[in-house]
Design a protein around this motif. Structure first.
Motif, PDB file in Angstrom:
ATOM      1  N   GLU A   1     -15.132   6.742 -38.713  1.00 29.59           N
ATOM      2  CA  GLU A   1     -14.604   6.758 -37.356  1.00 29.59           C
ATOM      3  C   GLU A   1     -13.916   8.093 -37.121  1.00 29.59           C
ATOM      4  O   GLU A   1     -13.144   8.569 -37.965  1.00 29.59           O
ATOM      5  N   LEU A   2     -14.194   8.711 -35.966  1.00 36.32           N
ATOM      6  CA  LEU A   2     -13.605  10.001 -35.645  1.00 36.32           C
ATOM      7  C   LEU A   2     -12.317   9.791 -34.863  1.00 36.32           C
ATOM      8  O   LEU A   2     -12.292   9.043 -33.891  1.00 36.32           O
TER       9      LEU A   2
ATOM     10  N   GLY B   1     -13.419   6.428 -26.932  1.00 34.20           N
ATOM     11  CA  GLY B   1     -13.365   5.858 -25.587  1.00 34.20           C
ATOM     12  C   GLY B   1     -14.535   6.298 -24.743  1.00 34.20           C
ATOM     13  O   GLY B   1     -15.104   5.513 -23.971  1.00 34.20           O
ATOM     14  N   ALA B   2     -14.936   7.570 -24.874  1.00 37.72           N
ATOM     15  CA  ALA B   2     -16.083   8.085 -24.117  1.00 37.72           C
ATOM     16  C   ALA B   2     -17.375   7.407 -24.548  1.00 37.72           C
ATOM     17  O   ALA B   2     -18.227   7.059 -23.713  1.00 37.72           O
ATOM     18  N   VAL B   3     -17.526   7.163 -25.845  1.00 38.21           N
ATOM     19  CA  VAL B   3     -18.725   6.481 -26.350  1.00 38.21           C
ATOM     20  C   VAL B   3     -18.734   5.024 -25.872  1.00 38.21           C
ATOM     21  O   VAL B   3     -19.787   4.493 -25.495  1.00 38.21           O
ATOM     22  N   SER B   4     -17.580   4.379 -25.838  1.00 33.41           N
ATOM     23  CA  SER B   4     -17.496   3.009 -25.321  1.00 33.41           C
ATOM     24  C   SER B   4     -17.893   2.962 -23.848  1.00 33.41           C
ATOM     25  O   SER B   4     -18.618   2.054 -23.422  1.00 33.41           O
ATOM     26  N   GLN B   5     -17.415   3.948 -23.063  1.00 38.21           N
ATOM     27  CA  GLN B   5     -17.814   4.034 -21.648  1.00 38.21           C
ATOM     28  C   GLN B   5     -19.322   4.197 -21.529  1.00 38.21           C
ATOM     29  O   GLN B   5     -19.952   3.602 -20.656  1.00 38.21           O
TER      30      GLN B   5
END
Length: 127
Positions: free
Chosen positions: A14-15, A52-56
């Motif tokens: 995880e980053l 968060g961007a990947v989840s979006q």
């Protein structure tokens, strides 16, 4: 050339971002399989973390394109400068004088004056 069946996962990491309190622009290059074909895509998101961007991105792909998470392959992710952004919904957030209206600002009533039920509606604007 390597076959899919010949590979194995060595690690899943995880980053974590260095500054998770500042909003940044992220670009995501991806490939996904629709019901008929495989498509390449580039998308931009604003978020405080890359996670968060990947989840979006997963939510947007599910909503707009009905793509399941297992059909999406992320090719590359990058943190973008304001000058590198292309999409209009990201560019409109770069205005330094951007303001949002305060919709419902409730005046704070003293503790002894508060009640659970009141005979009149609350005043939701401040003069």
């Amino acid at each position: 050339k390597a076959k899919k069946s010949g590979g194995e996962l060595l690690a899943v990491n995880e980053l974590f971002d260095k500054g998770p309190t500042k909003v940044k622009n992220y670009g995501i290059w991806l490939r996904y399989e629709s019901r008929t074909n495989t498509h390449n895509m580039y998308k931009e998101f604003r978020d405080v973390t890359i996670n968060g961007a990947v989840s979006q991105m997963y939510s947007e792909m599910a909503g707009r394109h009905r793509a399941h998470p297992n059909t999406i392959q992320i090719i590359n992710t990058a943190t973008l400068k304001a000058s590198e952004c292309k999409r209009d919904h990201i560019l409109e957030m770069h205005d330094g004088k951007l303001k949002f209206p305060i919709i419902r600002k409730m005046p704070l009533v003293a503790k002894k004056m508060r009640s659970t039920f009141q005979a009149r509606r609350p005043m939701t604007f401040v003069r």
